[in-house]
Design a protein around this motif. Structure first.
Motif, PDB file in Angstrom:
ATOM      1  N   PHE A 130      43.917  -8.693   3.892  1.00 42.45           N
ATOM      2  CA  PHE A 130      43.158  -8.346   5.093  1.00 42.45           C
ATOM      3  C   PHE A 130      41.729  -8.019   4.714  1.00 42.45           C
ATOM      4  CE2 PHE A 130      47.536  -7.215   6.195  1.00 42.45           C
ATOM      5  CZ  PHE A 130      47.686  -8.000   7.328  1.00 42.45           C
ATOM      6  N   ASP A 131      40.810  -8.469   5.509  1.00 43.55           N
ATOM      7  CA  ASP A 131      39.388  -8.206   5.337  1.00 43.55           C
ATOM      8  C   ASP A 131      38.877  -8.877   4.054  1.00 43.55           C
ATOM      9  OD1 ASP A 131      37.023  -7.277   6.344  1.00 43.55           O
ATOM     10  OD2 ASP A 131      37.222  -5.266   5.518  1.00 43.55           O
ATOM     11  N   GLN A 132      37.625  -8.664   3.764  1.00 44.92           N
ATOM     12  CA  GLN A 132      37.013  -9.287   2.608  1.00 44.92           C
ATOM     13  C   GLN A 132      37.071  -8.356   1.409  1.00 44.92           C
ATOM     14  OE1 GLN A 132      33.180 -10.817   3.667  1.00 44.92           O
ATOM     15  NE2 GLN A 132      34.010 -11.924   5.402  1.00 44.92           N
ATOM     16  N   GLY A 133      37.260  -8.940   0.254  1.00 41.98           N
ATOM     17  CA  GLY A 133      37.313  -8.166  -0.974  1.00 41.98           C
ATOM     18  C   GLY A 133      36.033  -8.338  -1.766  1.00 41.98           C
ATOM     19  N   VAL A 134      35.772  -7.377  -2.638  1.00 38.22           N
ATOM     20  CA  VAL A 134      34.575  -7.414  -3.480  1.00 38.22           C
ATOM     21  C   VAL A 134      34.993  -7.176  -4.923  1.00 38.22           C
ATOM     22  CG1 VAL A 134      32.333  -6.370  -3.962  1.00 38.22           C
ATOM     23  CG2 VAL A 134      33.141  -6.512  -1.613  1.00 38.22           C
ATOM     24  N   GLU A 135      34.575  -8.063  -5.804  1.00 40.43           N
ATOM     25  CA  GLU A 135      34.725  -7.865  -7.247  1.00 40.43           C
ATOM     26  C   GLU A 135      33.332  -7.724  -7.820  1.00 40.43           C
ATOM     27  OE1 GLU A 135      36.955 -11.009  -9.010  1.00 40.43           O
ATOM     28  OE2 GLU A 135      38.793 -10.472  -7.948  1.00 40.43           O
ATOM     29  N   TRP A 136      33.124  -6.744  -8.683  1.00 39.56           N
ATOM     30  CA  TRP A 136      31.774  -6.461  -9.150  1.00 39.56           C
ATOM     31  C   TRP A 136      31.795  -6.001 -10.598  1.00 39.56           C
ATOM     32  CZ3 TRP A 136      31.582  -1.495 -10.793  1.00 39.56           C
ATOM     33  CH2 TRP A 136      32.546  -0.630 -10.286  1.00 39.56           C
ATOM     34  N   CYS A 137      30.630  -6.046 -11.226  1.00 44.66           N
ATOM     35  CA  CYS A 137      30.466  -5.576 -12.593  1.00 44.66           C
ATOM     36  C   CYS A 137      29.016  -5.135 -12.797  1.00 44.66           C
ATOM     37  CB  CYS A 137      30.820  -6.685 -13.582  1.00 44.66           C
ATOM     38  SG  CYS A 137      30.661  -6.179 -15.305  1.00 44.66           S
ATOM     39  N   VAL A 138      28.842  -3.974 -13.370  1.00 43.99           N
ATOM     40  CA  VAL A 138      27.511  -3.460 -13.707  1.00 43.99           C
ATOM     41  C   VAL A 138      27.331  -3.624 -15.210  1.00 43.99           C
ATOM     42  CG1 VAL A 138      25.983  -1.457 -13.679  1.00 43.99           C
ATOM     43  CG2 VAL A 138      27.588  -1.818 -11.793  1.00 43.99           C
ATOM     44  N   THR A 139      26.335  -4.422 -15.604  1.00 43.96           N
ATOM     45  CA  THR A 139      26.114  -4.731 -17.013  1.00 43.96           C
ATOM     46  C   THR A 139      25.847  -3.455 -17.805  1.00 43.96           C
ATOM     47  OG1 THR A 139      25.186  -6.856 -16.396  1.00 43.96           O
ATOM     48  CG2 THR A 139      24.717  -6.098 -18.618  1.00 43.96           C
ATOM     49  N   GLY A 140      26.545  -3.333 -18.922  1.00 41.01           N
ATOM     50  CA  GLY A 140      26.408  -2.165 -19.782  1.00 41.01           C
ATOM     51  C   GLY A 140      27.387  -1.061 -19.423  1.00 41.01           C
ATOM     52  N   LEU A 141      28.034  -1.152 -18.276  1.00 44.06           N
ATOM     53  CA  LEU A 141      28.993  -0.128 -17.865  1.00 44.06           C
ATOM     54  C   LEU A 141      30.375  -0.729 -17.606  1.00 44.06           C
ATOM     55  CD1 LEU A 141      26.668   1.949 -15.545  1.00 44.06           C
ATOM     56  CD2 LEU A 141      27.421   2.516 -17.859  1.00 44.06           C
ATOM     57  N   ASP A 142      30.634  -1.893 -18.175  1.00 39.65           N
ATOM     58  CA  ASP A 142      31.946  -2.520 -18.098  1.00 39.65           C
ATOM     59  C   ASP A 142      32.742  -2.035 -19.305  1.00 39.65           C
ATOM     60  OD1 ASP A 142      34.035  -4.177 -17.342  1.00 39.65           O
ATOM     61  OD2 ASP A 142      33.184  -5.936 -18.323  1.00 39.65           O
ATOM     62  N   ARG A 143      33.141  -0.778 -19.251  1.00 37.49           N
ATOM     63  CA  ARG A 143      33.706  -0.109 -20.424  1.00 37.49           C
ATOM     64  C   ARG A 143      35.067  -0.649 -20.840  1.00 37.49           C
ATOM     65  NH1 ARG A 143      31.336   4.895 -17.714  1.00 37.49           N
ATOM     66  NH2 ARG A 143      29.424   5.201 -18.902  1.00 37.49           N
ATOM     67  N   ASN A 144      35.817  -1.232 -19.907  1.00 40.49           N
ATOM     68  CA  ASN A 144      37.114  -1.800 -20.288  1.00 40.49           C
ATOM     69  C   ASN A 144      37.016  -3.301 -20.573  1.00 40.49           C
ATOM     70  OD1 ASN A 144      36.676  -2.590 -17.676  1.00 40.49           O
ATOM     71  ND2 ASN A 144      38.758  -2.205 -16.987  1.00 40.49           N
ATOM     72  N   TRP A 145      35.809  -3.841 -20.573  1.00 42.34           N
ATOM     73  CA  TRP A 145      35.515  -5.229 -20.923  1.00 42.34           C
ATOM     74  C   TRP A 145      36.240  -6.223 -20.029  1.00 42.34           C
ATOM     75  CZ3 TRP A 145      35.637  -5.431 -26.994  1.00 42.34           C
ATOM     76  CH2 TRP A 145      34.642  -4.606 -27.483  1.00 42.34           C
ATOM     77  N   ALA A 146      36.408  -5.906 -18.783  1.00 38.63           N
ATOM     78  CA  ALA A 146      37.098  -6.798 -17.854  1.00 38.63           C
ATOM     79  C   ALA A 146      36.280  -8.053 -17.573  1.00 38.63           C
ATOM     80  CB  ALA A 146      37.395  -6.072 -16.551  1.00 38.63           C
ATOM     81  N   TYR A 147      34.957  -7.957 -17.609  1.00 47.69           N
ATOM     82  CA  TYR A 147      34.097  -9.089 -17.282  1.00 47.69           C
ATOM     83  C   TYR A 147      33.162  -9.445 -18.430  1.00 47.69           C
ATOM     84  CZ  TYR A 147      35.678  -8.290 -12.539  1.00 47.69           C
ATOM     85  OH  TYR A 147      36.460  -8.133 -11.426  1.00 47.69           O
ATOM     86  N   ASN A 148      33.522  -9.105 -19.654  1.00 43.24           N
ATOM     87  CA  ASN A 148      32.691  -9.388 -20.805  1.00 43.24           C
ATOM     88  C   ASN A 148      32.571 -10.888 -21.028  1.00 43.24           C
ATOM     89  OD1 ASN A 148      31.518  -7.202 -21.853  1.00 43.24           O
ATOM     90  ND2 ASN A 148      33.036  -6.821 -23.419  1.00 43.24           N
ATOM     91  N   PRO A 149      31.578 -11.390 -21.700  1.00 41.12           N
ATOM     92  CA  PRO A 149      30.448 -10.687 -22.268  1.00 41.12           C
ATOM     93  C   PRO A 149      29.344 -10.427 -21.244  1.00 41.12           C
ATOM     94  CG  PRO A 149      30.339 -13.000 -22.842  1.00 41.12           C
ATOM     95  CD  PRO A 149      31.596 -12.804 -22.047  1.00 41.12           C
ATOM     96  N   ARG A 150      28.845  -9.250 -21.248  1.00 40.75           N
ATOM     97  CA  ARG A 150      27.737  -8.800 -20.393  1.00 40.75           C
ATOM     98  C   ARG A 150      27.925  -9.174 -18.922  1.00 40.75           C
ATOM     99  NH1 ARG A 150      22.772  -7.457 -22.868  1.00 40.75           N
ATOM    100  NH2 ARG A 150      21.817  -8.350 -21.002  1.00 40.75           N
ATOM    101  N   CYS A 151      29.135  -8.982 -18.420  1.00 44.03           N
ATOM    102  CA  CYS A 151      29.479  -9.211 -17.010  1.00 44.03           C
ATOM    103  C   CYS A 151      29.337 -10.659 -16.569  1.00 44.03           C
ATOM    104  CB  CYS A 151      28.676  -8.303 -16.091  1.00 44.03           C
ATOM    105  SG  CYS A 151      29.093  -6.566 -16.255  1.00 44.03           S
ATOM    106  N   ARG A 152      29.279 -11.592 -17.489  1.00 37.87           N
ATOM    107  CA  ARG A 152      29.133 -13.000 -17.113  1.00 37.87           C
ATOM    108  C   ARG A 152      30.352 -13.535 -16.372  1.00 37.87           C
ATOM    109  NH1 ARG A 152      27.635 -16.209 -22.086  1.00 37.87           N
ATOM    110  NH2 ARG A 152      28.362 -17.870 -20.727  1.00 37.87           N
ATOM    111  N   LEU A 153      31.535 -12.974 -16.630  1.00 37.62           N
ATOM    112  CA  LEU A 153      32.737 -13.474 -15.985  1.00 37.62           C
ATOM    113  C   LEU A 153      32.869 -13.008 -14.543  1.00 37.62           C
ATOM    114  CD1 LEU A 153      35.274 -13.195 -18.914  1.00 37.62           C
ATOM    115  CD2 LEU A 153      33.960 -15.156 -18.153  1.00 37.62           C
ATOM    116  N   ALA A 154      31.960 -12.165 -14.092  1.00 32.30           N
ATOM    117  CA  ALA A 154      31.951 -11.771 -12.667  1.00 32.30           C
ATOM    118  C   ALA A 154      31.180 -12.796 -11.833  1.00 32.30           C
ATOM    119  CB  ALA A 154      31.319 -10.389 -12.509  1.00 32.30           C
ATOM    120  N   GLY A 155      30.599 -13.764 -12.483  1.00 31.46           N
ATOM    121  CA  GLY A 155      29.840 -14.801 -11.784  1.00 31.46           C
ATOM    122  C   GLY A 155      30.657 -16.076 -11.612  1.00 31.46           C
ATOM    123  N   PRO A 156      30.026 -17.101 -11.043  1.00 29.53           N
ATOM    124  CA  PRO A 156      30.755 -18.371 -10.824  1.00 29.53           C
ATOM    125  C   PRO A 156      31.007 -19.143 -12.114  1.00 29.53           C
ATOM    126  CG  PRO A 156      28.492 -18.583 -10.074  1.00 29.53           C
ATOM    127  CD  PRO A 156      28.690 -17.166 -10.510  1.00 29.53           C
TER     128      PRO A 156
END
Length: 156
Positions: A130-156
Motif C-alpha cells: 500500500f502506498d509508495q515506498g522509499v529506499e534511501w542511503c546517505v553517503t558516509g552513514l551507511d554503517r551496515n553497508w547495505a548500499y555500498n560502495p558509497r551508496c551507489r547501489l541505492a541508484g539505478p
C-alpha cells in the motif's frame, strides 16, 4: 504400497514391468480447467507509473534517518535540510517492472556536514504494497553497508 512392490518382485522382471505399465495406464487423465479455475477474475498489479516527485520523499527520509540513527547506532544525528534534489532516472528498466523514480541530492546533517543522499520512490512499495515506498542511503552513514560502495547501489 509395500505389498504392491513385494508382489511385483515375485512376478519377475518382464511381468513386473508390464504390471507397472498397466497400473500407470489405467490412471485417470488430467482434465482441463473449468471456467471458474481460469483465474480470469483475478487481476494482477496495474502499475500506472504514478510515482511522487523527489521532494515528496524528503520528510520520510528525514524521519526514517533519525529513527535509524537513534535506534540502531545510538546517535543523535539528524538531517536538518536538503539542497540540489533532482531526478536521475524514471523507470530505467523495462516497462513491465515496478515503476521507480531515482533521485539524488545533498543533505545537511546536524554535525554540519553536507552529504550525498541517493533514494528511490517505488510505486506500491510501502507496507504490504500500500502506498509508495522509499529506499534511501546517505553517503558516509551507511554503517551496515547495505548500499555500498558509497551508496551507489541505492541508484539505478
Amino acid at each position: 504400497m509395500r505389498d504392491l512392490i513385494s508382489s511385483l518382485k515375485r512376478l519377475g522382471g518382464a511381468s513386473a514391468l508390464a504390471a507397472a505399465f498397466a497400473i500407470i495406464a489405467s490412471a485417470q487423465t488430467a482434465q482441463a480447467a473449468n471456467p471458474l479455475e481460469l483465474n480470469f477474475w483475478l487481476s494482477g498489479p496495474r502499475y500506472d507509473g504514478r510515482v511522487a516527485t523527489c521532494e515528496k520523499a524528503l520528510s520520510t527520509i528525514s524521519s526514517q534517518f533519525q529513527e535509524k540513527e537513534s535506534t540502531f547506532w545510538n546517535s543523535t544525528l539528524t538531517i536538518t535540510g536538503y539542497t540540489r534534489i533532482h531526478e536521475i532516472a524514471f523507470r530505467p528498466w523495462q516497462s513491465d517492472n515496478i515503476p521507480r523514480r531515482y533521485c539524488t541530492g545533498k543533505a545537511m546533517t546536524s554535525d554540519g556536514r553536507l552529504r550525498t543522499v541517493n533514494f528511490s520512490i517505488i510505486e506500491d512499495g510501502g507496507f504490504a504494497g500500500f502506498d509508495q515506498g522509499v529506499e534511501w542511503c546517505v553517503t558516509g552513514l551507511d554503517r551496515n553497508w547495505a548500499y555500498n560502495p558509497r551508496c551507489r547501489l541505492a541508484g539505478p
